[in-house]
Design a protein around this motif. Structure first.
Motif, mmCIF file in Angstrom:
data_model
loop_
_atom_site.group_PDB
_atom_site.id
_atom_site.type_symbol
_atom_site.label_atom_id
_atom_site.label_comp_id
_atom_site.label_asym_id
_atom_site.label_seq_id
_atom_site.Cartn_x
_atom_site.Cartn_y
_atom_site.Cartn_z
ATOM 1 N N ALA A 137 15.329 6.720 1.758
ATOM 2 C CA ALA A 137 15.536 8.103 1.329
ATOM 3 C C ALA A 137 17.009 8.369 1.049
ATOM 4 O O ALA A 137 17.361 9.033 0.072
ATOM 5 N N ALA A 138 17.880 7.854 1.907
ATOM 6 C CA ALA A 138 19.312 8.055 1.718
ATOM 7 C C ALA A 138 19.773 7.456 0.388
ATOM 8 O O ALA A 138 20.537 8.068 -0.353
ATOM 9 N N HIS A 139 19.308 6.250 0.074
ATOM 10 C CA HIS A 139 19.732 5.594 -1.162
ATOM 11 C C HIS A 139 19.091 6.219 -2.388
ATOM 12 O O HIS A 139 19.658 6.183 -3.484
ATOM 13 N N THR A 140 17.925 6.828 -2.219
ATOM 14 C CA THR A 140 17.208 7.408 -3.358
ATOM 15 C C THR A 140 17.662 8.824 -3.657
ATOM 16 O O THR A 140 17.788 9.220 -4.821
ATOM 17 N N LEU A 141 17.910 9.618 -2.601
ATOM 18 C CA LEU A 141 18.129 11.049 -2.784
ATOM 19 C C LEU A 141 19.591 11.483 -2.799
ATOM 20 O O LEU A 141 19.904 12.569 -3.271
ATOM 21 N N ALA A 142 20.485 10.660 -2.269
ATOM 22 C CA ALA A 142 21.895 11.052 -2.227
ATOM 23 C C ALA A 142 22.495 11.012 -3.629
ATOM 24 O O ALA A 142 22.224 10.091 -4.405
ATOM 25 N N GLU A 143 23.287 12.026 -3.955
ATOM 26 C CA GLU A 143 23.969 12.056 -5.253
ATOM 27 C C GLU A 143 25.046 10.966 -5.291
ATOM 28 O O GLU A 143 25.888 10.872 -4.413
ATOM 29 N N LYS A 144 24.974 10.165 -6.336
ATOM 30 C CA LYS A 144 25.874 8.999 -6.400
ATOM 31 C C LYS A 144 27.309 9.348 -6.775
ATOM 32 O O LYS A 144 28.237 8.593 -6.496
ATOM 33 N N ALA A 182 0.841 -1.194 0.000
ATOM 34 C CA ALA A 182 0.000 0.000 0.000
ATOM 35 C C ALA A 182 0.876 1.244 0.000
ATOM 36 O O ALA A 182 2.023 1.223 0.455
ATOM 37 N N ARG A 183 0.329 2.332 -0.523
ATOM 38 C CA ARG A 183 1.099 3.574 -0.575
ATOM 39 C C ARG A 183 1.433 4.049 0.829
ATOM 40 O O ARG A 183 0.577 4.127 1.706
ATOM 41 N N LEU A 184 2.697 4.376 1.045
ATOM 42 C CA LEU A 184 3.135 4.914 2.324
ATOM 43 C C LEU A 184 2.840 6.401 2.429
ATOM 44 O O LEU A 184 2.387 6.892 3.461
ATOM 45 N N PHE A 185 3.107 7.136 1.346
ATOM 46 C CA PHE A 185 3.026 8.586 1.377
ATOM 47 C C PHE A 185 1.600 9.054 1.110
ATOM 48 O O PHE A 185 0.966 8.642 0.138
ATOM 49 N N GLY A 186 1.114 9.936 1.995
ATOM 50 C CA GLY A 186 -0.153 10.610 1.759
ATOM 51 C C GLY A 186 0.109 11.973 1.131
ATOM 52 O O GLY A 186 1.131 12.177 0.466
ATOM 53 N N THR A 187 -0.790 12.920 1.372
ATOM 54 C CA THR A 187 -0.616 14.248 0.779
ATOM 55 C C THR A 187 0.526 15.015 1.435
ATOM 56 O O THR A 187 1.029 15.977 0.859
ATOM 57 N N ASP A 188 0.946 14.586 2.634
ATOM 58 C CA ASP A 188 2.025 15.302 3.310
ATOM 59 C C ASP A 188 2.891 14.344 4.107
ATOM 60 O O ASP A 188 2.945 14.395 5.335
ATOM 61 N N ALA A 218 16.918 18.242 -1.931
ATOM 62 C CA ALA A 218 17.898 19.325 -1.914
ATOM 63 C C ALA A 218 17.214 20.638 -2.259
ATOM 64 O O ALA A 218 16.300 20.689 -3.075
ATOM 65 N N GLY A 219 17.640 21.710 -1.579
ATOM 66 C CA GLY A 219 17.008 23.006 -1.779
ATOM 67 C C GLY A 219 15.767 23.200 -0.940
ATOM 68 O O GLY A 219 15.133 24.257 -0.998
ATOM 69 N N GLY A 220 15.402 22.192 -0.113
ATOM 70 C CA GLY A 220 14.225 22.311 0.742
ATOM 71 C C GLY A 220 12.915 22.118 0.011
ATOM 72 O O GLY A 220 11.863 22.513 0.512
ATOM 73 N N GLN A 221 12.951 21.487 -1.168
ATOM 74 C CA GLN A 221 11.742 21.282 -1.961
ATOM 75 C C GLN A 221 11.020 20.010 -1.530
ATOM 76 O O GLN A 221 11.649 19.017 -1.155
ATOM 77 N N LYS A 222 9.681 20.032 -1.621
ATOM 78 C CA LYS A 222 8.919 18.815 -1.378
ATOM 79 C C LYS A 222 9.159 17.831 -2.516
ATOM 80 O O LYS A 222 9.452 18.209 -3.644
ATOM 81 N N LEU A 223 9.014 16.548 -2.203
ATOM 82 C CA LEU A 223 9.304 15.521 -3.185
ATOM 83 C C LEU A 223 8.181 15.387 -4.202
ATOM 84 O O LEU A 223 7.001 15.390 -3.848
ATOM 85 N N PRO A 224 8.521 15.211 -5.483
ATOM 86 C CA PRO A 224 7.498 14.878 -6.462
ATOM 87 C C PRO A 224 6.980 13.457 -6.243
ATOM 88 O O PRO A 224 7.641 12.628 -5.599
ATOM 89 N N ASP A 225 5.796 13.171 -6.783
ATOM 90 C CA ASP A 225 5.176 11.860 -6.586
ATOM 91 C C ASP A 225 6.091 10.718 -7.031
ATOM 92 O O ASP A 225 6.175 9.679 -6.365
ATOM 93 N N GLU A 226 6.777 10.907 -8.159
ATOM 94 C CA GLU A 226 7.587 9.811 -8.689
ATOM 95 C C GLU A 226 8.753 9.466 -7.765
ATOM 96 O O GLU A 226 9.168 8.305 -7.672
ATOM 97 N N VAL A 227 9.289 10.467 -7.061
ATOM 98 C CA VAL A 227 10.384 10.192 -6.128
ATOM 99 C C VAL A 227 9.849 9.484 -4.881
ATOM 100 O O VAL A 227 10.497 8.575 -4.348
ATOM 101 N N GLU A 228 8.667 9.888 -4.428
ATOM 102 C CA GLU A 228 8.060 9.164 -3.309
ATOM 103 C C GLU A 228 7.855 7.694 -3.660
ATOM 104 O O GLU A 228 8.071 6.813 -2.818
ATOM 105 N N LEU A 229 7.434 7.427 -4.882
ATOM 106 C CA LEU A 229 7.243 6.039 -5.311
ATOM 107 C C LEU A 229 8.562 5.285 -5.319
ATOM 108 O O LEU A 229 8.615 4.097 -4.965
#
Length: 454
Positions: free
Chosen positions: A30-37, A2-8, A116-127
């Motif tokens: 999050a660390a493995h997804t968002l860290a620059e490789k 089931a989806r973990l992320f809701g609207t916030d 990075a930059g303090g932006q909220k994550l787009p849906d595809e990154v949450e997935l």
């Protein structure tokens, strides 16, 4: 899965739905997804929290998960959600994690992640993060050891940097204004009074003594009675109320009348329109905003663009179209020139600066729009999809819409964070709106009766 992320973010009852194990798994993912490789140094993550007792437990789990994935961690402690977003940008961190369930009751908590930059994550990154959480049940990545394990440090002057940034967003001193601020016993308990005082206002702090248990308890932006009474008692010019993580702001006038997010948007939109800073003469709001906001903006040559409910969708539209102001009726106000997310304390400062600049009381500024009677009923349900989509419910909505015609509207939507279906009706009179909303709500209750809490 089931989806973990809701609207916030990821939310749930702390230590039941949102366990330390889940929080740790989300942190690792999050660390493995968002860290620059391709970086030559370890990724850097900021971690903040609100005042909930469970935040201490979840913070420990998140920090452990991040360090185990090789990320260095800066703990910023108890700070508003927008402060964490700001500090992610200022520290040039790879991402940030905020532990908060915002306006929800104390037993709940949540994990919000900023890119990075303090932006909220787009849906595809949450997935992607959700997929990584699922894969982590049978890890395929190699755990760092020795000197490659992430290190943990505390950022002790984050609040000071944040307050300085906020106060720098306004021009005139707020000298002469007296404000009562309800901090909801939450993350704004120190920084909101500090920011308003630094800007020159006389401040009376209310519900600014968090104990880990009393966050949002009969106070804050969802409970204005205490603030109304305090404003009148202290002879203040206005009151401001924040929620548990201070990304919201609603206000009350000197005589205690509520000024909600729609009215605040109208005030700020007109100010920016006059100053020539309202890009495209366009305001972004959600479908929940009162029809009166659209009418008021149209009368002054300002276009209103509507989005889905959730400040993330307002943010998406602001970024995509390069616009300067948006928000929600609930008090999430977004000013991209100064913040990457809704910021309640920033909103309070901007509102008071407009009062000083015009010399007008808040009640007069708020009269720029006339609210149509609007009824919102939050219906507890066992299943949000069933409650919002049952044939009998949809038939009731169609009947009400036909009866209202062009004199009102209906909005039916499942909550993104709670087992609720929200029924909103606007109409020419309060009586008509109440009757119509209750008719639809009754069908929702029949379609999916709430499970009694144990």
């Amino acid at each position: 899965m089931a989806r973990l992320f809701g609207t916030d973010g990821v939310r749930g009852r702390a230590n039941a739905d949102l366990t330390p194990e889940l929080a740790m798994a989300v942190a690792v993912a999050a660390a493995h997804t968002l860290a620059e490789k391709d970086k030559t140094h370890p990724p850097l993550a900021l971690v903040g929290r609100d005042t909930r007792a469970s935040g201490e437990m979840l913070e420990a789990a998140v920090v452990a998960g991040l360090a185990s994935a090789g990320a260095n961690v800066l703990r910023v402690g108890v700070l508003p959600t927008p402060a964490v977003a700001f500090l992610v940008s200022e520290a040039k961190a790879d991402f940030g994690v905020m532990l908060s369930a915002s306006h929800n009751p104390m037993p709940d908590n949540g994990v919000k992640i900023f890119a990075a930059g303090g932006q909220k994550l787009p849906d595809e990154v949450e997935l992607q993060i959700e997929a990584a959480v699922e894969a982590n049940s049978t890890p395929t990545w190699e755990r760092p050891t020795g000197a490659d394990v992430g290190r943990v440090h505390d950022l002790i002057d984050g609040a000071e940097h944040y307050v300085q940034h906020l106060v720098g967003s306004i021009g005139p001193s707020l000298n002469g204004l007296k404000v009562v601020v309800d901090c909801a016993n939450g993350a704004a308990s120190e920084v909101a009074p500090a920011a308003y005082r630094k800007a020159g206002a006389e401040v009376v702090a209310l519900n600014a003594e968090p104990d880990g248990i009393n966050i949002n308890d009969g106070c804050g932006s969802n409970h204005l009675d205490g603030l109304r009474a305090a404003v009148v008692r202290h002879g203040a010019h206005l009151g401001l109320a924040h929620d548990g993580d201070a990304d919201r702001c609603v206000a009350v006038t000197a005589d205690g009348a509520e000024v909600d997010g729609d009215q605040i948007m109208a005030i700020l939109a007109l100010a920016m329109h006059e100053a020539g800073t309202l890009t495209g003469d366009t305001l972004v709001a959600t479908v929940m905003s009162n029809l009166g906001l659209r009418l008021a903006m149209s009368a002054r040559g300002i276009r209103l663009v509507e989005t889905r409910v959730g400040d993330r969708y307002v943010l998406d539209e602001l970024r995509a179209s390069g616009l300067a102001l948006g928000g929600e009726q609930s008090g999430h106000i977004v000013l991209p020139a100064y913040a990457t997310t809704g910021d309640g304390v920033l909103t309070g400062l901007q509102l008071m600066a407009r009062m000083v600049a015009t010399g007008q009381p808040l009640a007069e500024l708020a009269s720029a729009m006339t609210k149509l009677p609007q009824i919102l009923i939050n219906v507890p349900v066992a299943d949000r999809a069933v409650g919002a989509g049952a044939p009998a419910v949809l038939a009731a909505v169609a009947d009400v819409e036909a009866a209202l015609g062009e004199t009102g509207r209906v909005l039916l939507r499942p909550s993104g964070t709670e087992l609720l279906v929200r029924v909103m009706v606007e109409a020419a009179t309060q009586e008509v709106a109440e009757a119509a909303a209750e008719r639809i709500a009754a069908e929702v209750r029949l379609a999916s009766p709430a499970v009694p809490s144990s």
